[in-house]
Design an enzyme around this catalytic site. Structure first.
Site, PDB file in Angstrom:
ATOM      1  N   LYS A 185      38.037  53.389  54.174  1.00  0.00           N
ATOM      2  CA  LYS A 185      37.368  53.252  55.479  1.00  0.00           C
ATOM      3  C   LYS A 185      36.282  54.305  55.710  1.00  0.00           C
ATOM      4  O   LYS A 185      35.314  54.039  56.407  1.00  0.00           O
ATOM      5  CB  LYS A 185      38.393  53.317  56.614  1.00  0.00           C
ATOM      6  CG  LYS A 185      39.194  52.049  56.793  1.00  0.00           C
ATOM      7  CD  LYS A 185      40.127  52.189  57.997  1.00  0.00           C
ATOM      8  CE  LYS A 185      40.764  50.859  58.356  1.00  0.00           C
ATOM      9  NZ  LYS A 185      41.531  50.924  59.599  1.00  0.00           N
ATOM     10  N   ASP A 194      38.617  48.369  65.178  1.00  0.00           N
ATOM     11  CA  ASP A 194      39.955  48.875  65.525  1.00  0.00           C
ATOM     12  C   ASP A 194      40.013  49.381  66.967  1.00  0.00           C
ATOM     13  O   ASP A 194      41.011  49.184  67.666  1.00  0.00           O
ATOM     14  CB  ASP A 194      40.366  50.012  64.583  1.00  0.00           C
ATOM     15  CG  ASP A 194      40.813  49.510  63.216  1.00  0.00           C
ATOM     16  OD1 ASP A 194      41.290  48.362  63.124  1.00  0.00           O
ATOM     17  OD2 ASP A 194      40.661  50.260  62.230  1.00  0.00           O
TER      18      ASP A 194
HETATM   19  P1  NAP Z   1      47.334  57.865  58.020  1.00  0.00           P
HETATM   20  O1  NAP Z   1      45.877  58.064  58.065  1.00  0.00           O
HETATM   21  O2  NAP Z   1      48.072  58.015  56.728  1.00  0.00           O
HETATM   22  O3  NAP Z   1      47.987  58.887  59.094  1.00  0.00           O
HETATM   23  C1  NAP Z   1      49.390  58.995  59.205  1.00  0.00           C
HETATM   24  C2  NAP Z   1      49.736  59.856  60.415  1.00  0.00           C
HETATM   25  O4  NAP Z   1      51.170  59.845  60.550  1.00  0.00           O
HETATM   26  C3  NAP Z   1      49.328  61.322  60.269  1.00  0.00           C
HETATM   27  O5  NAP Z   1      49.015  61.826  61.542  1.00  0.00           O
HETATM   28  C4  NAP Z   1      50.610  61.954  59.731  1.00  0.00           C
HETATM   29  O6  NAP Z   1      50.741  63.332  60.027  1.00  0.00           O
HETATM   30  C5  NAP Z   1      51.655  61.177  60.501  1.00  0.00           C
HETATM   31  N1  NAP Z   1      52.952  61.204  59.828  1.00  0.00           N
HETATM   32  C6  NAP Z   1      53.282  60.553  58.699  1.00  0.00           C
HETATM   33  N2  NAP Z   1      54.584  60.801  58.391  1.00  0.00           N
HETATM   34  C7  NAP Z   1      55.066  61.618  59.357  1.00  0.00           C
HETATM   35  C8  NAP Z   1      56.329  62.214  59.608  1.00  0.00           C
HETATM   36  N3  NAP Z   1      57.375  62.009  58.799  1.00  0.00           N
HETATM   37  N4  NAP Z   1      56.460  62.983  60.716  1.00  0.00           N
HETATM   38  C9  NAP Z   1      55.422  63.200  61.562  1.00  0.00           C
HETATM   39  N5  NAP Z   1      54.199  62.666  61.363  1.00  0.00           N
HETATM   40  C10 NAP Z   1      54.005  61.887  60.278  1.00  0.00           C
HETATM   41  O7  NAP Z   1      47.751  56.423  58.554  1.00  0.00           O
HETATM   42  P2  NAP Z   1      46.960  55.521  59.622  1.00  0.00           P
HETATM   43  O8  NAP Z   1      46.034  54.629  58.917  1.00  0.00           O
HETATM   44  O9  NAP Z   1      46.456  56.413  60.678  1.00  0.00           O
HETATM   45  O10 NAP Z   1      48.151  54.597  60.179  1.00  0.00           O
HETATM   46  C11 NAP Z   1      49.168  55.149  61.002  1.00  0.00           C
HETATM   47  C12 NAP Z   1      50.086  54.033  61.502  1.00  0.00           C
HETATM   48  O11 NAP Z   1      49.343  53.147  62.348  1.00  0.00           O
HETATM   49  C13 NAP Z   1      50.663  53.153  60.387  1.00  0.00           C
HETATM   50  O12 NAP Z   1      51.978  52.824  60.749  1.00  0.00           O
HETATM   51  C14 NAP Z   1      49.815  51.913  60.410  1.00  0.00           C
HETATM   52  O13 NAP Z   1      50.492  50.747  59.964  1.00  0.00           O
HETATM   53  C15 NAP Z   1      49.518  51.809  61.902  1.00  0.00           C
HETATM   54  N6  NAP Z   1      48.279  51.084  62.184  1.00  0.00           N
HETATM   55  C16 NAP Z   1      48.370  49.973  62.946  1.00  0.00           C
HETATM   56  C17 NAP Z   1      47.223  49.272  63.251  1.00  0.00           C
HETATM   57  C18 NAP Z   1      47.331  48.057  64.101  1.00  0.00           C
HETATM   58  O14 NAP Z   1      46.382  47.269  64.105  1.00  0.00           O
HETATM   59  N7  NAP Z   1      48.421  47.879  64.820  1.00  0.00           N
HETATM   60  C19 NAP Z   1      45.965  49.712  62.776  1.00  0.00           C
HETATM   61  C20 NAP Z   1      45.917  50.857  61.994  1.00  0.00           C
HETATM   62  C21 NAP Z   1      47.093  51.546  61.685  1.00  0.00           C
HETATM   63  P3  NAP Z   1      50.153  64.456  59.034  1.00  0.00           P
HETATM   64  O15 NAP Z   1      48.693  64.562  59.370  1.00  0.00           O
HETATM   65  O16 NAP Z   1      50.941  65.653  59.370  1.00  0.00           O
HETATM   66  O17 NAP Z   1      50.397  63.956  57.631  1.00  0.00           O
END
Ligand code: NAP
Length: 289
Positions: A68, A104
């Site tokens: 992205k 998004d």
């Molecule tokens: P990402 O860039 O990998 O970011 C993950 C985030 O989660 C980071 O802030 C990370 O913290 C945190 N995290 C992961 N494991 C953790 C844990 N065990 N304890 C505390 N914090 C934790 O992922 P993303 O693309 O932002 O996606 C995040 C979520 O949103 C996913 O579940 C994804 O499926 C969902 N999502 C949904 C949509 C939708 O359309 N509904 C769209 C996009 C994403 P750190 O920085 O400390 O690693």
């Protein structure tokens, strides 16, 4: 004439994506001979994949993890919104010129409208500082919210706060993830709590991104971006506390709705897309891979 056209999803991996189900159902419903392809692209092949999209005449594409941000300099242009968010999730091929957009933030906000969310304090607490948080923060700040941002890795939250500061009058305040007292106080005055971490996703469905000591005020709307499962541990806790809840399916739906609009210039069949997504998520939840 109903010409055959193609759009696709660039990502790595992409096999788990629900976008083909949603978009192919919409193309079918409108009688369009279009197809949505999955295009797995390893990071080292991204520039080549962009050339192939152009050469093969794709009308457009979606872009997902891990491309992205990396794709932005490879495009002929990027919308102002995508530029500020710092991520592109949708591409249009306009006569061989690829232009990037971010749908998004639109998707995130549209769902709140559907949920009849009416803010009063215009304060939100956002958990997470990854890719999804960028679109969430953009949507909230551009709708006049002040945001408290909490992330396991605090430095990433601080980076995001600094990134958005030049663009908006409203601010992002960073609170440490283990500062429970401060977080509780922020939740007491907030309209909205958003989980944009991946905590609670299948298979870790019993995990809650909030510390156990936090008690959720009934006045909050709690919005979890996680959509697999739709009913996360956080949303269960929110409902038990009497708060309103919003699950992640709607954002997934509406980012796709807006991408569909950009590619086809037609009004998307939203109900068809929602039903297709609900069916696919239901099937996945009842028989995980
Ligand atoms: P990402 O860039 O990998 O970011 C993950 C985030 O989660 C980071 O802030 C990370 O913290 C945190 N995290 C992961 N494991 C953790 C844990 N065990 N304890 C505390 N914090 C934790 O992922 P993303 O693309 O932002 O996606 C995040 C979520 O949103 C996913 O579940 C994804 O499926 C969902 N999502 C949904 C949509 C939708 O359309 N509904 C769209 C996009 C994403 P750190 O920085 O400390 O690693």
């Amino acid at each position: 004439m109903n010409e055959s056209r193609r759009v696709g999803l660039l990502g790595y991996p992409v096999h788990h994506s629900l976008s083909p189900v949603m978009h192919n159902a919409a193309f079918h419903a409108l009688g369009l001979a279009w197809e949505y392809d999955l295009i797995p692209v390893a990071p080292e092949n991204l520039a080549l994949a962009v050339d192939v999209l152009q050469a093969e005449g794709y009308v457009g594409a979606n872009v997902t993890i891990p491309h992205k941000q990396a794709i932005m300099p490879l495009l002929a242009g990027v919308s102002q919104e995508a530029q500020i968010i710092g991520a592109v999730n949708t591409i249009i091929n306009a006569s061989g010129q690829l232009r990037g957009y971010n749908t998004d933030a639109y998707g995130f906000w549209q769902v709140l409208g559907d949920a009849a969310f009416t803010p009063s304090s215009y304060q939100a607490v956002v958990l997470g500082a990854g890719g999804a948080a960028r679109a969430v923060l953009y949507a909230l700040l551009s709708h006049g919210f002040s945001v408290t941002l909490v992330n396991r890795t605090e430095s990433k939250a601080t980076e995001l706060a600094q990134h958005f500061a030049p663009y908006f009058d409203h601010t992002i305040k960073v609170v440490a993830h283990d500062d429970t007292e401060h977080l509780q106080a922020e939740l007491e005055i907030a309209d909205l709590l958003v989980n944009s971490t991946s905590v609670g996703m299948t298979p870790h469905i019993t995990e809650n991104p909030l510390p156990p000591a936090i008690s959720l005020p009934a006045t909050l709307t709690v919005y979890d971006l996680v959509y697999n499962p739709r009913e996360t541990a956080l949303l269960q806790a929110a409902r038990a506390a009497g708060a309103k809840t919003v699950d992640g399916l709607g954002m997934l739906l509406y980012q796709g709705v807006e991408a569909f609009r950009l590619w086809t210039h037609q009004e998307p069949p939203v109900d068809v897309m929602r039903t297709a997504l609900e069916g696919a998520i239901q099937a996945r939840t009842s028989s995980p891979p």
